[in-house]
Design an enzyme around this catalytic site. Structure first.
Site, PDB file in Angstrom:
ATOM      1  CE  LYS A 156      -3.941  -1.846   0.350  1.00 45.29           C
ATOM      2  NZ  LYS A 156      -3.331  -3.647   0.988  1.00 45.29           N
TER       3      LYS A 156
HETATM    4  C1  PLP Z   1      -4.389  -4.803   0.836  1.00 45.32           C
HETATM    5  C2  PLP Z   1      -3.276  -5.777  -0.036  1.00 45.32           C
HETATM    6  C3  PLP Z   1      -3.650  -7.183  -0.666  1.00 45.32           C
HETATM    7  C4  PLP Z   1      -4.848  -6.394  -1.584  1.00 45.32           C
HETATM    8  O1  PLP Z   1      -4.816  -6.192  -2.293  1.00 45.32           O
HETATM    9  P1  PLP Z   1      -5.786  -5.507  -3.344  1.00 45.32           P
HETATM   10  O2  PLP Z   1      -4.985  -4.679  -4.335  1.00 45.32           O
HETATM   11  O3  PLP Z   1      -6.991  -5.513  -2.562  1.00 45.32           O
HETATM   12  O4  PLP Z   1      -6.426  -6.885  -3.781  1.00 45.32           O
HETATM   13  C5  PLP Z   1      -2.883  -8.305  -0.232  1.00 45.32           C
HETATM   14  N1  PLP Z   1      -1.691  -8.770   0.149  1.00 45.32           N
HETATM   15  C6  PLP Z   1      -1.839  -7.585   1.515  1.00 45.32           C
HETATM   16  C7  PLP Z   1      -0.137  -7.487   1.814  1.00 45.32           C
HETATM   17  C8  PLP Z   1      -2.516  -5.474   1.264  1.00 45.32           C
HETATM   18  O5  PLP Z   1      -1.683  -5.778   2.578  1.00 45.32           O
END
Ligand code: PLP
Length: 495
Positions: A113
């Site tokens: 993120k």
């Molecule tokens: C948010 C997240 C995901 C999923 O990603 P999306 O964009 O919601 O599909 C997978 N792994 C981790 C560690 C995340 O923080």
């Protein structure tokens, strides 16, 4: 570049789309036309020209195609500042450890993120200026664990902004919770809700559409925006690492530009993998996007049956950031499949009324796979025993998904696994998976950090090394019906 709502009710410029987050008809903004790479290798926007750029340069070339209203020098400066917070100049290094892993966890909060969220405050500030807005922006965000902390860290004490995060109080890892509730900054607020991520996300979407709340906030000098992947400001920066990782892999294997690859993506809200789809549509040679789910395998069923059906139990798993039944960004894919607003609207209406819909356009770019809890944990252990490389629970879902896909299809296409979090964020589970927890009993993630460090002979990331010593600053937990009330309370205390 204009952005249109997937439900047809609105068309806006890119700064407006970033500022607003969600379209006013409840749809998501998508680019009115996706930019395409040139096939002329001397064109600056061709695979050949992009292939030798640094991460920051590549980010500038790609992001400026989507957000062409921004001043180029300002955008360049924003990208430089955002990605200087990463602990490696590569930002998203691709390593070969048995398989190729694109490590997306080198930012401040140790999850992918950070790649988009560290840039979002800059995009938002430029958008505020271009739209002539004289209000404070309140970032309202639901989190399955990682978005919340990344948003808090990115917006902490950024002038003219406030950030309020809702997380499922029993649905995140211990480290994820501590990272959020110890957040400093006079403009931050963190609220637990008694419910799951889907309920937090629906509550937030509802507040966006609630005109009386929006009027009330407007009178207080505040407008709402989102740091969730429904915001195009989140989506576009994620396209960059698909390109960067592709080029890194080619260099490592000494392969020509144009060779096709697969990506395996641990998926929850469908934001990460959708950026891969956009990269493919732009002209990046991607064969398959492997959509990897945990036991909440709505997307696996969808890609295999074309029926999306959330009428099932929500499961709490060891990969909590993927514990989601309503994958918001899928709406963008549905729209791009038939470019028909009315159809998208009717599918979404059916989802909210019956909890299901059937899709009829092609989905050939994707493969759905999933890993059970046992398969996830076994994959962590087996991969570590084989290679000495330790992956987190989410990445393990993607690795298992790829291995299973390869076994089923015999597809030998080179494949990059997106590694979305540091194993230290889920230390307790990872230590247990490695088979070394027998004497630890009911420990927490924070107690497991040093065990993980000893087993893997890697240092505890500095970002979380003293997390259990920090004071808890955010204690609010509310019922899911009280999210708005709690928000108004917290705004009063923020002043
Ligand atoms: C948010 C997240 C995901 C999923 O990603 P999306 O964009 O919601 O599909 C997978 N792994 C981790 C560690 C995340 O923080």
């Amino acid at each position: 570049m204009n952005y249109i709502s997937t439900r047809g009710g609105e068309m806006v410029t890119s700064p407006r789309a970033i500022l607003q987050g969600l379209a006013s008809d409840g749809g998501l903004f998508v680019p009115s036309v996706l930019p395409k790479l040139s096939t002329n290798p001397t064109n600056p926007i061709s695979l050949a020209s992009l292939s030798s750029l640094s991460y920051k340069e590549l980010a500038f070339r790609i992001i400026s195609l989507y957000f062409d209203e921004f001043d180029e020098a300002e955008l360049k400066d924003a990208i430089d500042k955002a990605y200087s917070t990463f602990d490696t100049a590569d930002v998203a290094p691709t390593v070969k450890k048995g398989e190729y892993f694109c490590e997306l966890f080198h930012g401040k909060t140790l999850a992918f993120k950070d790649v988009a969220l560290s840039l979002l405050p800059y995009l938002l500030k430029m958008s505020i200026k271009l739209c002539g807005v004289d209000k404070d922006v309140l970032i309202l965000t639901a989190t399955s664990g990682d978005t919340g902390k990344a948003a808090l860290e990115a917006f902490c004490d950024v002038e003219g902004t406030r950030v309020c995060v809702y997380y499922p109080s029993d649905g995140v890892s211990d480290i994820q919770r501590l990272q959020m509730v110890t957040q400093e900054g006079s403009n931050t607020s963190v609220i637990g809700i008694k419910g799951n991520f889907d309920e937090a996300q629906s509550g937030v979407k509802k507040m966006f559409r609630d005109s009386s709340l929006n009027d009330k906030l407007f009178d207080m000098g505040i407008i709402l925006s989102s740091a969730n992947s429904i915001n195009v400001g989140r989506l576009v920066p994620q396209i960059v690492y698909y390109f960067y990782s592709y080029f890194s892999m080619l260099k490592n294997e000494d392969l020509p530009v144009g060779t096709a690859v697969n990506f395996s993506v641990p998926t929850g809200n469908f934001g990460n993998i959708l950026a891969g789809f956009y990269a493919k549509e732009m002209g990046l040679p991607i064969n398959k996007l492997i959509c990897a789910s945990n036991d909440n395998k709505v997307l696996y069923d969808f890609f295999n049956t074309k029926v999306y059906d959330i009428n099932r139990a929500f499961v709490t798993t060891v990969s909590p950031s993927m514990d989601i039944l309503i994958s918001s960004n899928l709406e963008r894919l549905l729209y791009s499949g038939n470019l028909d607003f009315e159809k998208t609207k009717s599918l979404m209406n059916s989802l909210s009324a019956q909890g299901r819909y059937t899709y009829d356009a092609a989905l050939a770019d994707f493969v759905g796979e999933f890993a059970t809890e046992t398969q996830t944990l076994d994959t962590i252990r087996e991969h570590f025993n084989k290679t000495g490389y330790c992956i987190d629970t989410h990445t393990a879902v993607a690795l298992y998904a790829y291995q299973n896909y390869k076994k089923q299809t015999g597809d030998e296409t080179r494949t990059i696994i997106l590694s979305t979090a540091s194993p230290y964020k889920f230390a307790k589970t990872v230590v247990a998976a490695l088979g070394q927890n027998n004497t630890l009993g009911n420990t927490t993630d924070s107690d497991s950090l040093s065990a993980l460090s000893e087993i893997t002979k890697t240092p505890i990331p500095e970002q979380i090394s003293n997390i259990s010593k920090k004071p808890i600053l955010h204690k609010a937990v509310c019922k899911k019906e009280e999210m708005e009330k709690e928000l108004l309370n917290t705004l009063l205390t923020m002043g």
